[in-house]
Design a protein around this motif. Sequence first.
Motif, PDB file in Angstrom:
ATOM      1  N   ARG A   1       0.848  -1.194   0.000  1.00 46.91           N
ATOM      2  CA  ARG A   1       0.000   0.000   0.000  1.00 46.91           C
ATOM      3  C   ARG A   1       0.884   1.244   0.000  1.00 46.91           C
ATOM      4  NH1 ARG A   1      -1.077  -3.267   4.251  1.00 46.91           N
ATOM      5  NH2 ARG A   1      -2.922  -4.611   4.111  1.00 46.91           N
ATOM      6  N   ASP A   2       0.285   2.365  -0.313  1.00 46.64           N
ATOM      7  CA  ASP A   2       0.973   3.650  -0.198  1.00 46.64           C
ATOM      8  C   ASP A   2       0.791   4.125   1.239  1.00 46.64           C
ATOM      9  OD1 ASP A   2       2.138   6.096  -0.488  1.00 46.64           O
ATOM     10  OD2 ASP A   2       0.569   6.949  -1.776  1.00 46.64           O
ATOM     11  N   GLU A   3       1.654   3.657   2.127  1.00 51.58           N
ATOM     12  CA  GLU A   3       1.457   3.866   3.566  1.00 51.58           C
ATOM     13  C   GLU A   3       2.687   4.505   4.207  1.00 51.58           C
ATOM     14  OE1 GLU A   3       0.523  -0.021   5.017  1.00 51.58           O
ATOM     15  OE2 GLU A   3       2.203  -0.955   3.999  1.00 51.58           O
TER      16      GLU A   3
ATOM     17  N   LYS B   1     -11.193   7.373   7.710  1.00 49.41           N
ATOM     18  CA  LYS B   1     -10.473   8.374   6.931  1.00 49.41           C
ATOM     19  C   LYS B   1     -10.353   9.663   7.734  1.00 49.41           C
ATOM     20  CE  LYS B   1     -10.199  10.347   2.304  1.00 49.41           C
ATOM     21  NZ  LYS B   1     -10.797  10.399   0.942  1.00 49.41           N
TER      22      LYS B   1
ATOM     23  N   SER C   1      -3.924  13.831   4.595  1.00 52.77           N
ATOM     24  CA  SER C   1      -5.149  13.038   4.652  1.00 52.77           C
ATOM     25  C   SER C   1      -4.850  11.575   4.339  1.00 52.77           C
ATOM     26  CB  SER C   1      -6.180  13.588   3.665  1.00 52.77           C
ATOM     27  OG  SER C   1      -5.684  13.489   2.340  1.00 52.77           O
ATOM     28  N   GLY C   2      -5.785  10.684   4.703  1.00 54.04           N
ATOM     29  CA  GLY C   2      -5.621   9.268   4.411  1.00 54.04           C
ATOM     30  C   GLY C   2      -6.475   8.398   5.306  1.00 54.04           C
TER      31      GLY C   2
ATOM     32  N   HIS D   1      -2.424   6.442   2.145  1.00 57.92           N
ATOM     33  CA  HIS D   1      -2.783   7.664   1.426  1.00 57.92           C
ATOM     34  C   HIS D   1      -3.874   7.478   0.374  1.00 57.92           C
ATOM     35  CE1 HIS D   1       0.285   9.977   3.419  1.00 57.92           C
ATOM     36  NE2 HIS D   1       1.187   9.051   3.137  1.00 57.92           N
ATOM     37  N   ASN D   2      -4.157   6.261  -0.085  1.00 55.41           N
ATOM     38  CA  ASN D   2      -5.247   6.065  -1.044  1.00 55.41           C
ATOM     39  C   ASN D   2      -5.751   4.625  -0.958  1.00 55.41           C
ATOM     40  OD1 ASN D   2      -3.656   4.411  -3.077  1.00 55.41           O
ATOM     41  ND2 ASN D   2      -2.471   6.320  -3.101  1.00 55.41           N
ATOM     42  N   HIS D   3      -6.827   4.346  -1.691  1.00 57.40           N
ATOM     43  CA  HIS D   3      -7.476   3.031  -1.603  1.00 57.40           C
ATOM     44  C   HIS D   3      -6.850   1.994  -2.542  1.00 57.40           C
ATOM     45  CE1 HIS D   3     -10.985   3.753   1.031  1.00 57.40           C
ATOM     46  NE2 HIS D   3     -10.842   5.016   0.643  1.00 57.40           N
ATOM     47  N   GLN D   4      -6.011   2.400  -3.454  1.00 51.53           N
ATOM     48  CA  GLN D   4      -5.404   1.427  -4.371  1.00 51.53           C
ATOM     49  C   GLN D   4      -4.326   0.632  -3.641  1.00 51.53           C
ATOM     50  OE1 GLN D   4      -4.564   2.461  -8.520  1.00 51.53           O
ATOM     51  NE2 GLN D   4      -2.480   1.712  -8.212  1.00 51.53           N
ATOM     52  N   TRP D   5      -4.342  -0.673  -3.828  1.00 51.60           N
ATOM     53  CA  TRP D   5      -3.325  -1.525  -3.204  1.00 51.60           C
ATOM     54  C   TRP D   5      -3.022  -2.689  -4.114  1.00 51.60           C
ATOM     55  CZ3 TRP D   5      -5.007  -6.146  -0.032  1.00 51.60           C
ATOM     56  CH2 TRP D   5      -6.349  -6.456  -0.238  1.00 51.60           C
TER      57      TRP D   5
ATOM     58  N   ASN E   1      -8.819  -1.737  -6.129  1.00 52.28           N
ATOM     59  CA  ASN E   1      -9.278  -0.466  -5.569  1.00 52.28           C
ATOM     60  C   ASN E   1     -10.341  -0.670  -4.501  1.00 52.28           C
ATOM     61  OD1 ASN E   1      -7.840   1.604  -7.240  1.00 52.28           O
ATOM     62  ND2 ASN E   1      -8.864   0.505  -8.884  1.00 52.28           N
TER      63      ASN E   1
END
Length: 453
Positions: free
Chosen positions: A61-63, A83, A176-177, A226-230, A281
């Motif tokens: 993930r973008d974490e 969130k 945010s995230g 940072h976003n829902h894509q993983w 997503n």
Amino acid sequence: MEDNRKSFKFQLNIGFIVFIILFVYLTITIVANLMKDRISVCRVEEGQIVNSASFTGVCIRDEEVINASGNGYINFYVGEGDKVASAGNIYLLSSNPPQNNSTQDSENRTFSASAYSDIRDQITVFSKNYTDSQFSQVYSLSYNLQSLSTEMVSNAKIQDYQANTSGGQVIQTSGSGIVSYSYDGYENLSVETVTKEVLTDSTYEQHQVNPYTYIESGQPAYKLVHNHQWEIVIPLTSEQAAQLTDVSSVNLTFKKDNIETVSDFYIFQGSDGTYGVLTLNDYMVRYISERYIDIEIIFEEAHGLKIPTSALLTKDFYQIPIEYLIQDNRSYEEGFYCERTNENGETVADFRTTGIYYKDENYFYVSMDDFSLGDYIGKVNTGNEDERFRIGATGQLPGVYNVNKGYTQFEIVQILHKNSDYCIVTENLNYSVALYDNIVLNSETVSENQIVY
């Protein structure tokens, strides 16, 4: 001396002779039936074949792990998986530990009407949409209610802290995230850095930041996605990679909750092996605390009529190019004008609509019983040799022997999927088997038009 011997005359008994003949005939018939190979028959049923494999993949993930900015007892404004906006309140640091009376008060606190409304809304949506075929919705409800309750209790605790202490220090986010309170050191993992060692890390340890505990400055306080894509990276064997070479999306199942979804897919050649990368997503929040996840990927799935592979055989057919199909002007039926030379050496033509078994992109496959080698297919009396096709080319079609009428009849099948034991074939195909037909189990034991019973 008088001869006392009596002479006996042998007389034939017609009934006895008939009985002997019948007895011998029945004996021979029974013995012959016992000695000959039995023809096994099976019934065509509906079925499916699923070619799938299970994997343990690593989640990327973008974490980002955010460290505490000071010392104190930590308590959270935001629940796991919620969130948070940029510069939003994320946690409270208090110099004093929670007191027993404040804890008791928070447990007996009456929550706000909006909090109860949120719970009621979750249950209402669940009850309207729930079906037995999607039991996994129960787990979604449980997760959402747990998240809401955690947030409500946490807010109550914060109010108690602020009421019984000097108020503490409210910490805000820098971006945010989606919030998580677990971390494991793999937050900077990328597809390019995944190795077999990462996928089989026996020393893996996940850490959890718990509320109401003392934390020091510089220690992890929370994690921000940072976003829902993983992505999920899985190891592939050479055979699996070959099956998935041209695949851009796959059907997968999360084995933990039996949730099915579709994911984008591509193959990545790593430094120590071949890996499959699934990009999603959805469901990131649901599995936000999971680093390793068990999934099942369906390589191929076919539904139709299920028949044993031992019943399959192939038969030769004549091939006629598709452009020679003609519609009759009177009957409006489609077929072929077949030109042939009769016994008197005269050229005759007839219109044939029977014997057409199958059509592919280039040819019609016609029965050798309805057409003959050397016959010409074309238009009647055109005199143009270029508009005629001479029958000669052959092609093979797979099929089975149907025995519904007591003898073997060849019927074609269109195979959708096949393994070592069964195959799935198309339903409602002309000149093909149908549901509940009886077919020969082993095609090698019989020949066409053989009487079975």
